[in-house]
Design a protein around this motif. Structure first.
Motif, PDB file in Angstrom:
ATOM      1  N   SER A  27      -2.836  -7.770  -3.860  1.00  0.00           N
ATOM      2  CA  SER A  27      -2.426  -8.491  -2.648  1.00  0.00           C
ATOM      3  C   SER A  27      -3.576  -9.292  -2.059  1.00  0.00           C
ATOM      4  N   ASP A  28      -4.772  -8.723  -2.098  1.00  0.00           N
ATOM      5  CA  ASP A  28      -5.942  -9.421  -1.550  1.00  0.00           C
ATOM      6  C   ASP A  28      -6.332 -10.622  -2.386  1.00  0.00           C
ATOM      7  N   GLY A  29      -6.004 -10.581  -3.667  1.00  0.00           N
ATOM      8  CA  GLY A  29      -6.451 -11.644  -4.554  1.00  0.00           C
ATOM      9  C   GLY A  29      -5.454 -12.766  -4.750  1.00  0.00           C
ATOM     10  N   GLY A  30      -4.310 -12.705  -4.097  1.00  0.00           N
ATOM     11  CA  GLY A  30      -3.332 -13.769  -4.308  1.00  0.00           C
ATOM     12  C   GLY A  30      -2.364 -13.900  -3.159  1.00  0.00           C
ATOM     13  N   ASP A  31      -1.228 -14.543  -3.472  1.00  0.00           N
ATOM     14  CA  ASP A  31      -0.223 -14.804  -2.439  1.00  0.00           C
ATOM     15  C   ASP A  31       0.896 -13.759  -2.433  1.00  0.00           C
ATOM     16  N   MET A  32       0.734 -12.697  -3.208  1.00  0.00           N
ATOM     17  CA  MET A  32       1.779 -11.677  -3.301  1.00  0.00           C
ATOM     18  C   MET A  32       1.873 -10.882  -2.000  1.00  0.00           C
ATOM     19  N   ASP A  33       3.078 -10.719  -1.516  1.00  0.00           N
ATOM     20  CA  ASP A  33       3.313  -9.931  -0.311  1.00  0.00           C
ATOM     21  C   ASP A  33       3.965  -8.611  -0.728  1.00  0.00           C
ATOM     22  N   ILE A  34       3.159  -7.606  -0.836  1.00  0.00           N
ATOM     23  CA  ILE A  34       3.666  -6.307  -1.304  1.00  0.00           C
ATOM     24  C   ILE A  34       3.424  -5.229  -0.247  1.00  0.00           C
ATOM     25  N   ALA A  35       3.350  -5.669   0.997  1.00  0.00           N
ATOM     26  CA  ALA A  35       3.074  -4.726   2.091  1.00  0.00           C
ATOM     27  C   ALA A  35       4.128  -3.627   2.156  1.00  0.00           C
ATOM     28  N   GLU A  36       5.397  -3.998   1.946  1.00  0.00           N
ATOM     29  CA  GLU A  36       6.470  -3.016   2.045  1.00  0.00           C
ATOM     30  C   GLU A  36       6.350  -1.960   0.950  1.00  0.00           C
ATOM     31  N   GLU A  37       6.023  -2.412  -0.272  1.00  0.00           N
ATOM     32  CA  GLU A  37       5.864  -1.476  -1.383  1.00  0.00           C
ATOM     33  C   GLU A  37       4.681  -0.545  -1.152  1.00  0.00           C
ATOM     34  N   VAL A  38       3.584  -1.096  -0.622  1.00  0.00           N
ATOM     35  CA  VAL A  38       2.395  -0.283  -0.328  1.00  0.00           C
ATOM     36  C   VAL A  38       2.720   0.754   0.735  1.00  0.00           C
ATOM     37  N   THR A  39       3.469   0.349   1.744  1.00  0.00           N
ATOM     38  CA  THR A  39       3.844   1.268   2.825  1.00  0.00           C
ATOM     39  C   THR A  39       4.678   2.432   2.294  1.00  0.00           C
ATOM     40  N   LYS A  40       5.630   2.124   1.387  1.00  0.00           N
ATOM     41  CA  LYS A  40       6.458   3.176   0.802  1.00  0.00           C
ATOM     42  C   LYS A  40       5.630   4.147  -0.015  1.00  0.00           C
ATOM     43  N   LEU A  41       4.726   3.600  -0.836  1.00  0.00           N
ATOM     44  CA  LEU A  41       3.883   4.449  -1.662  1.00  0.00           C
ATOM     45  C   LEU A  41       2.945   5.297  -0.810  1.00  0.00           C
ATOM     46  N   GLN A  42       2.421   4.694   0.271  1.00  0.00           N
ATOM     47  CA  GLN A  42       1.514   5.428   1.142  1.00  0.00           C
ATOM     48  C   GLN A  42       2.245   6.584   1.826  1.00  0.00           C
ATOM     49  N   SER A  43       3.486   6.333   2.199  1.00  0.00           N
ATOM     50  CA  SER A  43       4.288   7.383   2.816  1.00  0.00           C
ATOM     51  C   SER A  43       4.520   8.525   1.839  1.00  0.00           C
ATOM     52  N   ARG A  44       4.820   8.181   0.578  1.00  0.00           N
ATOM     53  CA  ARG A  44       5.015   9.202  -0.451  1.00  0.00           C
ATOM     54  C   ARG A  44       3.733   9.995  -0.687  1.00  0.00           C
ATOM     55  N   ALA A  45       2.601   9.288  -0.718  1.00  0.00           N
ATOM     56  CA  ALA A  45       1.312   9.944  -0.942  1.00  0.00           C
ATOM     57  C   ALA A  45       0.978  10.898   0.209  1.00  0.00           C
ATOM     58  N   ASP A  46       1.220  10.443   1.434  1.00  0.00           N
ATOM     59  CA  ASP A  46       0.935  11.279   2.605  1.00  0.00           C
ATOM     60  C   ASP A  46       1.798  12.537   2.601  1.00  0.00           C
ATOM     61  N   GLN A  47       3.070  12.383   2.243  1.00  0.00           N
ATOM     62  CA  GLN A  47       3.975  13.519   2.217  1.00  0.00           C
ATOM     63  C   GLN A  47       3.596  14.499   1.105  1.00  0.00           C
ATOM     64  N   LEU A  48       3.225  13.938  -0.055  1.00  0.00           N
ATOM     65  CA  LEU A  48       2.811  14.782  -1.173  1.00  0.00           C
ATOM     66  C   LEU A  48       1.540  15.551  -0.822  1.00  0.00           C
ATOM     67  N   LEU A  49       0.634  14.882  -0.133  1.00  0.00           N
ATOM     68  CA  LEU A  49      -0.615  15.525   0.295  1.00  0.00           C
ATOM     69  C   LEU A  49      -0.328  16.680   1.255  1.00  0.00           C
ATOM     70  N   ALA A  50       0.539  16.410   2.236  1.00  0.00           N
ATOM     71  CA  ALA A  50       0.888  17.439   3.213  1.00  0.00           C
ATOM     72  C   ALA A  50       1.587  18.618   2.546  1.00  0.00           C
ATOM     73  N   ASP A  51       2.525  18.334   1.636  1.00  0.00           N
ATOM     74  CA  ASP A  51       3.256  19.396   0.944  1.00  0.00           C
ATOM     75  C   ASP A  51       2.323  20.230   0.068  1.00  0.00           C
ATOM     76  N   THR A  52       1.410  19.556  -0.624  1.00  0.00           N
ATOM     77  CA  THR A  52       0.484  20.250  -1.515  1.00  0.00           C
ATOM     78  C   THR A  52      -0.419  21.204  -0.742  1.00  0.00           C
TER      79      THR A  52
END
Length: 320
Positions: A27-52
């Motif tokens: 995303s930083d290197g181009g015009d791709m807007d993937i903020a929504e995908e990053v947000t979803k993945l970050q939410s999954r990572a945070d939940q997995l971290l908390a569950d673990t």
């Protein structure tokens, strides 16, 4: 910021966080807007971290307690103690860098702070002997406790060691006697003592600094008379049984709270103290200040006698 060092059981979390970094780099290197995908993945990572981290086994907690990125004594001093003046030497043999200490101010309160320092980085860990103190380290701690008692300074100890150094030289200089003397001094001082198990609380090397009126433990720290590997080597003649030993030893903060060996568990940020060291320092500072304030309210209590009765009463609690 999240640590770059992942433990074995954190591999799924590492994979998710790796994908998030890759997407952010794209995303930083181009015009791709993937903020929504990053947000979803970050939410999954945070939940997995908390569950673990909400279901860690004793062996996994042992691994977390030993994590190289957990904040050490020097970081706690820097973050919660003002006007810290380090004092060196045991006035007998020399100075030991595995145990540090000196007077300072905790939220305006003058205290004597003493603790194990494991060291940061390879050079730091070698300099501080991985937090394993020689006899002169314990004699320094004894000296500082006696000084604190003389001047009426409350004592704060921060414990983080796999145990006292077991080398030939340490034994020749009276390791067992030094530990016993330090434990005795910790029991005999008239001032209040608060002890915090930061990571590993191993063997008599930890107990020598942990005889407090209030003993606190971080959520993912461990405290035991011997390491799981040492226990496994004795019982099964194989250190490979360390996982089973950790399960049986009841060395976690949660087990020790039930057994009334400790007085309070300090919760850690999601993913452990190693992921948010500054927040962990803040939590420890608040918990320690609260412990001292609680003892301040009991003006008529003999802190020495209360401490002695506390430890004499251990072992009377059932294991059920």
């Amino acid at each position: 910021m999240p640590t770059e060092t992942f433990l074995e059981f954190e591999k799924p979390i590492a994979e998710l966080e790796g994908k998030i970094k890759e997407l952010r780099h794209l995303s930083d290197g181009g015009d791709m807007d993937i903020a929504e995908e990053v947000t979803k993945l970050q939410s999954r990572a945070d939940q997995l971290l908390a569950d673990t981290y909400s279901t860690l086994t004793p062996w996994q907690k042992t691994q977390v307690a030993r994590h190289l990125d957990r904040p050490h004594f020097s970081q706690y001093v820097q973050g919660m103690i003002e006007d810290f003046t380090p004092l060196a030497g045991d006035r007998t043999f020399g100075d030991d860098h595995a145990i540090l200490g000196g007077p300072g101010r905790l939220r305006g309160r003058s205290v004597m702070i003493i603790g194990h320092e494991k060291g940061l980085g390879t050079d730091g860990r070698i300099r501080h002997n991985f937090g394993m103190a020689h006899p002169e380290g314990y004699r320094k701690a004894e000296r500082l406790m006696t000084m604190a008692d003389h001047f009426g300074l409350p004592i704060l100890t921060l414990v983080d060691t796999q145990g006292a150094y077991p080398g030939v030289g340490a034994e020749e200089r009276g390791q067992a006697e030094a530990i016993a003397r330090t434990t005795e001094t910790c029991l005999n001082v008239q001032v209040p003592v608060v002890s915090v198990i930061l990571g590993e609380g191993g063997s008599g090397g930890a107990v020598a600094l942990a005889v407090g009126n209030r003993v606190l433990m971080l959520e993912h720290s461990i405290y035991s008379v011997i390491s799981p590997e040492g226990c496994a080597a004795i019982l099964w003649r194989s250190s490979e049984k360390a996982k089973e030993a950790a399960e049986a030893m009841r060395l976690t903060a949660q087990d020790l709270m039930k057994l009334q060996v400790i007085d309070r568990i300090i919760s850690e940020p999601p993913g452990g103290a190693q992921r948010h060291p500054q927040e962990m320092v803040r939590r420890v500072s608040a918990a320690v200040a609260e412990a001292f304030e609680d003892m301040d309210r009991n003006h008529d209590v003999d802190h020495r006698e209360a401490r002695r009765q506390k430890f004499l009463g251990m072992g009377k609690v059932g294991l059920a």
